[in-house]
Write a protein that holds these residues in place. Structure first.
Motif, mmCIF file in Angstrom:
data_model
loop_
_atom_site.group_PDB
_atom_site.id
_atom_site.type_symbol
_atom_site.label_atom_id
_atom_site.label_comp_id
_atom_site.label_asym_id
_atom_site.label_seq_id
_atom_site.Cartn_x
_atom_site.Cartn_y
_atom_site.Cartn_z
ATOM 1 N N PHE A 38 36.785 54.402 71.742
ATOM 2 C CA PHE A 38 37.889 54.312 72.692
ATOM 3 C C PHE A 38 37.413 54.653 74.105
ATOM 4 O O PHE A 38 37.828 54.010 75.081
ATOM 5 C CB PHE A 38 39.022 55.248 72.273
ATOM 6 N N SER A 90 45.462 51.790 68.750
ATOM 7 C CA SER A 90 44.030 51.507 68.626
ATOM 8 C C SER A 90 43.448 52.068 67.341
ATOM 9 O O SER A 90 42.338 51.691 66.951
ATOM 10 C CB SER A 90 43.273 52.095 69.824
ATOM 11 N N LYS A 102 40.275 50.330 65.517
ATOM 12 C CA LYS A 102 38.991 51.044 65.440
ATOM 13 C C LYS A 102 38.627 51.355 63.994
ATOM 14 O O LYS A 102 37.440 51.399 63.641
ATOM 15 C CB LYS A 102 39.061 52.337 66.249
#
Length: 692
Positions: free
Chosen positions: A168, A367, A371
């Motif tokens: 990130f 996210s 991920k």
């Protein structure tokens, strides 16, 4: 003992009394062998802590509860987790017996609750209207490396979280660099400021990044507003041109768009809805416009945004997607020129980047799924956690889903904590607010050793941060799962604030059965110290075992003989459980028992799939895996030698659980000869109960 009822007359020893007096914001693990009153303590402590009558709670406790939420909600704001449906039913009954109203909303099995929150609250599992997420398929777990120890769970989770924040951080740095390459001096300067803020987090970003971005929030908002205006010019000009020769265009477009939406019925392709944080201005406009021309114009602009985003990413729209179908209906004559579409793509890309930094709380949570997909297919991690790639990007097994839920809840808690420190900051609706809605003032867990470390950490995260009230109880000798928590030290990974208490006085069993349980606990090298209360002077009767009972009819005949012996001693049959090794043995043995017991007018009952407690008037047959936490006057465990072969690492714990279900009478059978592993227990058993 009559039936299942928890012993209401149990004396509360000094340790239990101390536990009752601990404040509500305590985190506690209560350990002890079966029959020591752990569940009773848990129930009665909860009853005390939901009682808001004067004098029941301290002023400090009442103040903490008021911070957590309205006092009127407190009595209902608790949840308890049980490893099995059968124990859930049993405990629910005993909560109500103690005068504590308990429903399915209060007492859950983890399997049912996992699916519920993953699907309806955390956007992890596909629904009719939300696609592109995961589908839970148990048969797919073969691609995972078989690491099931508690310490492995901790390392696996920590490995993903490290991977997530590193990835990130890299993503945000890439967005900042892209902004600095813009043709707009204002955007370049904004990108430079973002890069400077990111550089202060030398170890990488975390949830506190939303606090860091506060210093440029006004600039981000101002630049985003300007870009919205620039983007809107092209679709507005295009619509005005079309209206000159087709005044009904917007009405026709709105009707056609609605028809396409109905036809899709939730089967839209992922590209139809951009990342959740990309739709802020569309949501705002939807609130400003009701129906009609302005709503159609907003929808038209949204379609152009989807086309522009696809161009910016070098993707083609799926032929059946909403955007592709509406674009075909519009025809090239009513769509932007290639140059205009390129301009829209550039503006949209910049908007996307700025919106990320303006709504980082939403970006971070959404996210996690992206991920995680990358994490489990990363070549650098091949062999460490995954034997091979999952069969499909959407495939997920329960262990992975647990990991994702914990990541969502822990990161969500950090984000909420950071947003609370930012003045005039309104956290995003959606997942973050859903996480807050899951919090309960008190979280309790029974039979804690049958839950994985990650599952228990999730349960801890469900405790309202204003109270952090977390009370769990269990016995490591009763762990029946490969993945269950194994040691007292495992709790330190969940929270360093968890206090430990243990109880050793058993109120359930006779002296002979307590001695047997102690001998069984030493099979795997861990002997359990158990003390009988001063008032319990019942020596009891030695348990029995029988060998060479391979056929179902032979087992049933032996069991029936032992039950006749009990009836002669007691004058009737008390509560009796017969425990088998698998679900497919329940019904055949029940049928054989009914045939063997017919002449003395007793019946056996098949308690299938752990869904029924059965009637105390019958001899109940259960799969052993559902029986934890229950108690009977007599219990029989059949085919022990088969279990020794099938579960060489866990058979001792299964036998410990089985033998401690009985208060007075316990029996054990073997299909063949008594195996060598059981010979150490020989002194505790006799072939039958001698009738005086």
């Amino acid at each position: 003992m009559e039936g299942f009822a928890l012993r209401q007359e149990r004396l509360v020893d000094e340790y239990q009394d101390e536990i009752y007096r601990l404040p509500i914001n305590t985190q506690l693990f209560l350990s002890g062998p079966p029959g020591t009153g752990k569940t009773t303590t848990l129930i009665r402590r909860l009853g005390q802590k939901v009682d808001l009558s004067e004098g029941s709670l301290s002023e400090a406790e009442r103040s903490a509860i008021e911070i957590a939420g309205p006092l009127s909600d407190h009595a209902r704001s608790w949840m308890m987790f049980s490893p099995t449906e059968l124990l859930k039913q049993y405990v629910t009954r005993n909560f109500n017996n103690e005068g504590i109203p308990a429903t399915d909303e209060n007492i859950k099995t983890w399997d049912e609750y996992r699916d519920q929150i993953a699907r309806d609250h955390l956007d992890l599992l596909n629904t009719t209207s939300k696609r592109g997420l995961f589908v839970l398929r148990e048969e797919n777990s073969r691609y995972l490396v078989d690491k099931r120890r508690s310490s492995d769970d901790a390392v696996w989770y920590d490995s993903f979280i490290s991977y997530f924040w590193n990835a990130f951080t890299e993503e945000l740095n890439g967005e900042a660099s892209a902004l600095q390459r813009s043709s707009s001096p204002e955007v370049v300067e904004l990108g430079r400021k973002i890069a400077n803020i990111l550089s202060t987090r030398r170890g990488g970003v975390d949830a506190r990044i939303i606090e860091d971005m506060l210093q440029i929030r006004e600039e981000l908002t101002r630049q985003l507003t300007q870009l919205r205006g620039e983007f809107s010019k092209i679709p507005t000009q295009l619509v005005n041109r079309i209206l000159k020769y087709n005044q009904n265009f917007l009405a026709d477009f709105g009707k056609q768009a609605a028809d396409f939406r109905r036809q899709l019925s939730g089967d839209e392709s992922p590209e139809d809805s951009d990342e959740p944080f990309d739709d802020d201005e569309d949501d705002d406009r939807g609130r400003l416009t009701a129906q009609g021309r302005r709503a159609a114009l907003a929808q038209f602009e949204k379609v152009l945004r989807t086309l522009a985003n696809a161009k910016a990413r070098g993707r083609k729209l799926g032929s059946t997607s909403f955007a592709a179908r509406i674009a075909d209906w519009l025809t090239d004559a009513n769509l932007p020129t290639p140059e205009q579409l390129k301009q829209l793509a550039q503006i949209s890309t910049t908007q996307r980047a700025i919106r990320k930094f303006l709504r980082l709380d939403r970006v971070i949570l959404h996210s996690i799924v992206v991920k995680f997909r990358a994490f489990r297919t990363d070549p650098a991690l091949a062999g460490e956690w995954y034997l091979e790639k999952p069969p499909a990007p959407s495939a997920i097994c329960w262990r992975e889903l647990d990991l994702l839920i914990l990541a969502m809840l822990r990161i969500g808690r950090e984000l909420n904590r950071s947003s609370d420190r930012v003045r005039d900051y309104e956290p995003s609706q959606g997942i973050l607010s859903n996480i807050k809605s899951l919090y309960k003032n008190q979280i309790l867990v029974d039979e804690v050793t049958d839950f994985s470390l990650i599952q228990l950490a999730i349960m801890r995260e469900l405790a309202n941060p204003a109270l952090n009230s977390f009370f769990v109880c269990g016995d490591f000798n009763q762990r029946l799962t490969d993945w269950g928590i194994r040691t007292d030290k495992d709790f330190d990974w969940i929270s360093s604030q968890i206090r430990r208490y243990s109880v050793k006085i058993s109120y359930r069993q006779t002296r002979k059965l307590v001695e047997l349980a102690g001998a069984i606990s030493s099979i795997d090298g861990h002997s359990e110290e158990v003390t009988l209360p001063d008032f319990n002077d019942i020596e009891g009767i030695a348990p029995v075992w029988g060998e060479d009972l391979e056929s179902v009819s032979a087992k049933a005949a032996w069991l029936a003989d032992r039950m006749r012996e009990i009836e002669i001693r007691e004058g009737r049959l008390p509560s009796i459980a017969v425990l088998v090794n698998s679900e497919d043995q329940v019904e055949p043995l029940t049928h054989a028992l009914n045939a063997a017991l017919v002449e003395i007018n007793y019946k056996a009952e098949a308690c299938k799939d752990g869904k029924s407690l059965g009637s105390k008037e019958t001899v109940r047959v259960f799969d052993i895996k559902h029986i934890k936490g229950l108690e009977f006057e007599a219990a029989f465990f059949v085919d022990m030698d088969a279990l020794v072969d099938a579960k060489p690492d866990l058979y001792g714990k299964y036998l410990y659980v089985g033998s401690t279900r009985a208060a007075t009478y316990f029996g054990l059978t073997f299909r063949q000869k008594i195996p060598p592993q059981m010979q150490m227990l020989k002194e505790h058993f006799q072939p039958r109960w001698v009738i005086a």
